[in-house]
Design an enzyme around this catalytic site. Structure first.
Site, PDB file in Angstrom:
ATOM      1  N   ALA A   1       0.836  -1.202   0.000  1.00  0.00           N
ATOM      2  CA  ALA A   1       0.000   0.000   0.000  1.00  0.00           C
ATOM      3  C   ALA A   1       0.873   1.256   0.000  1.00  0.00           C
ATOM      4  O   ALA A   1       0.600   2.220  -0.724  1.00  0.00           O
ATOM      5  CB  ALA A   1      -0.915  -0.006   1.213  1.00  0.00           C
TER       6      ALA A   1
ATOM      7  N   ASP B   1       2.364   1.597  -3.439  1.00  0.00           N
ATOM      8  CA  ASP B   1       1.387   2.136  -4.380  1.00  0.00           C
ATOM      9  C   ASP B   1       1.235   3.643  -4.221  1.00  0.00           C
ATOM     10  O   ASP B   1       1.082   4.381  -5.187  1.00  0.00           O
ATOM     11  CB  ASP B   1       0.022   1.453  -4.180  1.00  0.00           C
ATOM     12  CG  ASP B   1       0.012   0.044  -4.767  1.00  0.00           C
ATOM     13  OD1 ASP B   1       0.839  -0.219  -5.655  1.00  0.00           O
ATOM     14  OD2 ASP B   1      -0.811  -0.769  -4.315  1.00  0.00           O
TER      15      ASP B   1
ATOM     16  N   GLU C   1     -11.349 -12.531 -10.277  1.00  0.00           N
ATOM     17  CA  GLU C   1     -10.497 -13.553  -9.657  1.00  0.00           C
ATOM     18  C   GLU C   1      -9.760 -12.942  -8.478  1.00  0.00           C
ATOM     19  O   GLU C   1      -9.550 -11.743  -8.436  1.00  0.00           O
ATOM     20  CB  GLU C   1      -9.398 -14.006 -10.637  1.00  0.00           C
ATOM     21  CG  GLU C   1      -9.838 -14.350 -12.018  1.00  0.00           C
ATOM     22  CD  GLU C   1      -8.631 -14.649 -12.916  1.00  0.00           C
ATOM     23  OE1 GLU C   1      -7.474 -14.405 -12.514  1.00  0.00           O
ATOM     24  OE2 GLU C   1      -8.871 -15.132 -14.028  1.00  0.00           O
TER      25      GLU C   1
ATOM     26  N   ASP D   1      -1.073 -13.187  -3.731  1.00  0.00           N
ATOM     27  CA  ASP D   1       0.134 -12.438  -3.402  1.00  0.00           C
ATOM     28  C   ASP D   1       1.312 -13.395  -3.345  1.00  0.00           C
ATOM     29  O   ASP D   1       1.607 -13.986  -2.321  1.00  0.00           O
ATOM     30  CB  ASP D   1      -0.065 -11.752  -2.044  1.00  0.00           C
ATOM     31  CG  ASP D   1       0.887 -10.589  -1.874  1.00  0.00           C
ATOM     32  OD1 ASP D   1       1.572 -10.231  -2.862  1.00  0.00           O
ATOM     33  OD2 ASP D   1       0.947 -10.046  -0.766  1.00  0.00           O
TER      34      ASP D   1
ATOM     35  N   ARG E   1       9.064 -14.079 -13.763  1.00  0.00           N
ATOM     36  CA  ARG E   1       8.743 -12.924 -14.595  1.00  0.00           C
ATOM     37  C   ARG E   1       9.984 -12.094 -14.919  1.00  0.00           C
ATOM     38  O   ARG E   1      10.111 -11.562 -16.009  1.00  0.00           O
ATOM     39  CB  ARG E   1       7.701 -12.060 -13.889  1.00  0.00           C
ATOM     40  CG  ARG E   1       7.277 -10.894 -14.749  1.00  0.00           C
ATOM     41  CD  ARG E   1       6.083 -10.193 -14.177  1.00  0.00           C
ATOM     42  NE  ARG E   1       6.419  -9.499 -12.942  1.00  0.00           N
ATOM     43  CZ  ARG E   1       5.600  -8.653 -12.333  1.00  0.00           C
ATOM     44  NH1 ARG E   1       4.416  -8.432 -12.845  1.00  0.00           N
ATOM     45  NH2 ARG E   1       5.951  -8.053 -11.233  1.00  0.00           N
TER      46      ARG E   1
ATOM     47  N   GLU F   1       0.564 -18.153 -10.316  1.00  0.00           N
ATOM     48  CA  GLU F   1       1.254 -17.641  -9.139  1.00  0.00           C
ATOM     49  C   GLU F   1       1.780 -18.780  -8.265  1.00  0.00           C
ATOM     50  O   GLU F   1       1.071 -19.757  -8.020  1.00  0.00           O
ATOM     51  CB  GLU F   1       0.256 -16.795  -8.322  1.00  0.00           C
ATOM     52  CG  GLU F   1       0.892 -15.772  -7.432  1.00  0.00           C
ATOM     53  CD  GLU F   1       1.268 -14.487  -8.172  1.00  0.00           C
ATOM     54  OE1 GLU F   1       1.195 -14.446  -9.424  1.00  0.00           O
ATOM     55  OE2 GLU F   1       1.648 -13.523  -7.484  1.00  0.00           O
TER      56      GLU F   1
ATOM     57  N   CYS G   1      14.164 -15.079  31.702  1.00  0.00           N
ATOM     58  CA  CYS G   1      12.925 -15.619  31.153  1.00  0.00           C
ATOM     59  C   CYS G   1      11.761 -15.242  32.073  1.00  0.00           C
ATOM     60  O   CYS G   1      11.791 -15.557  33.257  1.00  0.00           O
ATOM     61  CB  CYS G   1      13.040 -17.135  31.035  1.00  0.00           C
ATOM     62  SG  CYS G   1      11.499 -17.934  30.597  1.00  0.00           S
TER      63      CYS G   1
HETATM   64  S1  IVH Z   1      -2.973 -11.653 -14.762  1.00  0.00           S
HETATM   65  C1  IVH Z   1      -1.292  -9.628 -18.400  1.00  0.00           C
HETATM   66  N1  IVH Z   1      -4.253 -12.605 -12.696  1.00  0.00           N
HETATM   67  O1  IVH Z   1      -0.199  -9.779 -10.176  1.00  0.00           O
HETATM   68  C2  IVH Z   1      -1.923 -10.143 -17.161  1.00  0.00           C
HETATM   69  N2  IVH Z   1      -2.100 -11.677 -12.312  1.00  0.00           N
HETATM   70  O2  IVH Z   1       0.249  -7.009 -10.934  1.00  0.00           O
HETATM   71  C3  IVH Z   1      -0.930 -10.458 -16.138  1.00  0.00           C
HETATM   72  N3  IVH Z   1      -1.356 -11.803  -9.992  1.00  0.00           N
HETATM   73  O3  IVH Z   1       2.455 -10.433 -12.353  1.00  0.00           O
HETATM   74  C4  IVH Z   1      -1.298 -11.126 -14.942  1.00  0.00           C
HETATM   75  N4  IVH Z   1      -3.132 -12.826  -9.200  1.00  0.00           N
HETATM   76  O4  IVH Z   1       2.093 -11.953 -10.312  1.00  0.00           O
HETATM   77  C5  IVH Z   1      -3.127 -12.001 -13.117  1.00  0.00           C
HETATM   78  N5  IVH Z   1      -5.502 -13.497 -10.988  1.00  0.00           N
HETATM   79  C6  IVH Z   1      -4.390 -12.929 -11.403  1.00  0.00           C
HETATM   80  C7  IVH Z   1      -3.329 -12.616 -10.518  1.00  0.00           C
HETATM   81  C8  IVH Z   1      -2.205 -11.980 -11.017  1.00  0.00           C
HETATM   82  C9  IVH Z   1      -1.941 -12.324  -8.908  1.00  0.00           C
HETATM   83  C10 IVH Z   1      -0.041 -11.160  -9.969  1.00  0.00           C
HETATM   84  C11 IVH Z   1       0.915 -11.631 -10.997  1.00  0.00           C
HETATM   85  C12 IVH Z   1       1.157 -10.455 -11.873  1.00  0.00           C
HETATM   86  C13 IVH Z   1       0.854  -9.315 -10.973  1.00  0.00           C
HETATM   87  C14 IVH Z   1       0.412  -8.106 -11.766  1.00  0.00           C
END
Ligand code: IVH
Length: 675
Positions: A34, A37, A115, A119, A138, A174, A408
């Protein structure tokens, strides 16, 4: 003024780059997602107004450049990131942007799949004709790290696909860890004197990027598929159907998911998820919305770092400000003293929090939170709420600084912190009540004394009653036989079964006995080594009291200086000596007999794989070892036999490739019986 803006932007860019590096390359973030971001958003906002000051690369980087140590593999289809939405309005904007792009009317609906956003660490798995070829992280989105060997150790990653997959298929998803698995892993880590992981994400990423796959194999990693890279033929017309296809090939999918018709449905799903967040067994940091129609996805395409057809709707930061009432010390089962923040109860992201961890002595020093201070509490990805820091109300300086105890708080014994370690521990071993029950549990566990009748609940009951305080008491439990019969749930039969199981445990192989003692860092492998080296308990015990003990231990292959220290600390502690003397009156410790030197298995290397029909893995291993065989965990050219049971996987395949002889359980026991 503008000069100042330029400077701010440069500082922000540098800060973002630093946190990118910490997160992606080092798996050691210093700030929450957070907070990260927030940095990004501040920068993005300025960059929009003052593009002339933008620092090249800051907004377009995905992840960090791969680290040295792994082979690099270029992604055929780049692995991108997702844009973020922080509130409902951002989600509405996202849908509206797609409508504009597709020339759809303002009231058009775009069915989308919602979905969970897991994490963890994203991974791309390449399959050719259904065979697993490689796994890549990645990395920077274009080039990742080859972690194939590690991926092969993860049970969720099929080595061979079922059904009819396209000839080329890259499945992406993931790598993550369940919270309870993470907790257990951390217990093991701390027990072994290694630093604990900050959260399940770091644990998953760190485990996946081990240079030694044997380490990865011991980590409770999971894989959930949610998208794909290169495919030689389309999977399906929609994401929903493509997911079903992936599942039919043998993949676990991220779940739960929902196919939503309208924006309202998406936002409802989000709210439902947000409420259920704490009850899920794993960490999620938001929800991902993806257009269901793959033709539409294709038309929408990508912008700089993310697809136009998907967005991550982030959960709000779970932070709150409350009063720190006191700092107390908890003594864990390994004797570790952990400082705990006792808080004025507060709701953090839907969960009431009244305690938070302060990790250790240095952390307290660094945060300098004092009883009475207002503190920031965070329930981010972590299992245990954390204290981020204090907010000065003007009185911080006059409040008493916390002094970490050197005794302790449970038993009063000295608590020491070895040089170079973060944790201070109670030195009282078996005599500290905080540790006694845990020690007892370990003592009776499988692989140790293995007293099946003494389950956790019974043991706790006996402990409470004061009947069993040290392992010695277990062997004198018949003293309480009559009282036990009076207790609820106990009958003649169950009491006699318990006594029988305890009787059996009086004959204990030396290695099991050493392991049962629960000495720090001394697992079953080291216990075996020690048993073999010293042959009899008497000579082992005598050696541990001698002046040369340390030198002799360190000279052994497989025993390090730090293990030697823990062994000596255990054997020179007077209370432990007393317990050991009494215990050896009760138990006959069987000397480690020389392993068989003739026979078919003598000197051979055996690997077990799959589930054997009647023998447990431990039992089969012990049988092989008694027959003089070495038991290895992976198949190589040096392997003589692979004993395979049901669901045997890659090891069996490897055996076939290398021409190693494969035996069933029956074949194995036959060979054993030949002597
Ligand atoms: S889709 C082009 N779906 O979030 C689409 N990513 O911020 C790419 N992640 O690199 C990813 N859950 O590590 C997708 N349901 C989900 C996800 C997901 C976690 C992660 C993933 C990705 C990152 C992107």
């Amino acid at each position: 003024m503008t000069k100042q803006i330029q400077q701010t932007m440069q500082e922000l860019a540098a800060e973002i780059a630093r946190h990118d590096e910490l997160y992606h390359a080092k798996d050691a973030p210093e700030i929450s997602d957070a907070e990260y971001d927030l940095l990004r958003r501040r920068y993005e906002k300025l960059a929009k107004d003052y593009p002339q000051y933008a620092v090249a690369g800051t907004l377009h980087k995905v992840g960090a450049a791969p680290v040295a140590g792994f082979r690099k593999i270029a992604h055929v289809v780049p692995m991108l990131s997702l844009g973020n939405a922080f509130d409902d309005e951002d989600v509405m904007d996202f849908v509206q942007r797609m409508r504009r792009f597709l020339n759809l009317p303002d009231d058009a609906q775009i069915p989308s799949v919602a979905e969970p956003k897991l994490d963890g660490l994203s991974l791309s798995l390449r399959y050719e004709r259904g065979e697993f070829i490689y796994a890549v992280t990645r990395g920077d989105g274009a080039i990742g790290e080859d972690v194939t060997a590690n991926a092969r150790t993860i049970k969720d990653i099929p080595q061979k696909l079922s059904g009819h997959p396209p000839d080329v298929l890259e499945v992406r998803g993931e790598i993550f860890m369940h919270r309870d698995d993470f907790q257990r892993l951390n217990d093991v880590q701390t027990e072994a004197g290694r630093p604990a992981f900050a959260n399940p994400r770091n644990a998953a990423a760190g485990s996946m990027r081990q240079l030694d796959p044997m380490i990865t194999a011991t980590r409770p990693l999971r894989f959930a598929a949610y998208t794909w890279g290169e495919v030689s033929a389309p999977l399906a017309p929609t994401l929903w159907e493509a997911r079903a296809k992936l599942q039919s090939f043998g993949f676990q999918l991220n779940a739960p998911v929902a196919l939503c018709e309208t924006e309202k449905d998406l936002l409802e799903f989000y709210q439902k998820f947000l409420a259920a967040r704490a009850d899920l067994p794993f960490d999620i940091d938001g929800v991902v919305y993806k257009v269901n129609d793959l033709v539409l996805q294709n038309q929408l395409g990508f912008v700089a770092r993310a697809p136009r057809w998907a967005i991550a709707h982030k959960f709000p930061a779970e932070q709150a400000l409350t009063r720190l009432n006191a700092i107390t010390i908890q003594v864990g089962r390994t004797g570790a003293l952990t400082p705990v923040a006792e808080l004025e109860p507060i709701n953090v992201g839907g969960v009431m929090v009244s305690r938070a961890t302060l990790h250790n002595e240095d952390e307290i020093e660094r945060k300098d939170a004092r009883a009475g201070d207002m503190v920031w509490v965070q329930r981010a990805g972590d299992v245990i709420p954390q204290i981020l820091g204090f907010k000065d109300d003007g009185h911080h300086a006059v409040r008493a600084k916390f002094v970490f105890p050197d005794h302790c708080p449970v038993c009063g014994a000295a608590a020491v912190r070895p040089e170079g370690e973060a944790v201070r521990r109670c030195t009282n071993g078996l005599a500290c009540p905080a540790q006694a029950l845990e020690h007892l549990r370990h003592f009776v566990s499988r692989g140790a004394a293995d007293i099946a009748g003494l389950g956790e609940r019974t043991l706790a009951e006996f402990y409470e009653l004061g009947w069993v305080r040290t392992p010695v008491d277990i062997f004198q439990i018949e003293k309480h036989q009559d009282e036990l019969l009076q207790r609820e749930g106990w009958k003649e039969k169950s009491v006699s079964n318990l006594l029988l199981a305890i009787e059996r445990a009086r004959q204990m192989p030396m290695a099991r006995f050493i392991y049962a003692l629960g000495i720090r860092q001394i697992g079953d492998t080291t216990a075996k080594l020690l048993a073999r080296h010293f042959s009899s308990w008497e000579s082992f015990y005598a050696a541990m009291q001698s002046d040369e003990a340390e030198a002799e231990l360190i000279a052994m292959d497989g025993v390090g200086a730090s293990m030697a220290k823990d062994l000596l600390a255990f054997f020179t502690e007077p209370h432990n000596q007393k317990v050991l003397r009494a215990l050896t009156q009760e138990i006959q410790i069987q000397p480690e007999g020389p392993s068989q030197t003739s026979g078919v298995l003598s000197g051979k290397t055996v690997v077990f794989t799959g589930t054997l029909p009647t023998l447990s893995r431990d039992a089969a291993k012990a049988m092989a070892e008694r027959a003089g065989a070495k038991v290895a965990s992976s198949v190589s050219a040096k392997t003589d036999f692979v004993v395979a049971g049901e669901d045997a996987g890659s090891k069996l395949k490897k055996a076939a490739e290398l021409g190693v002889k494969v035996l069933s359980e029956e074949g194995f026991t036959e060979i054993l019986n030949q002597g």
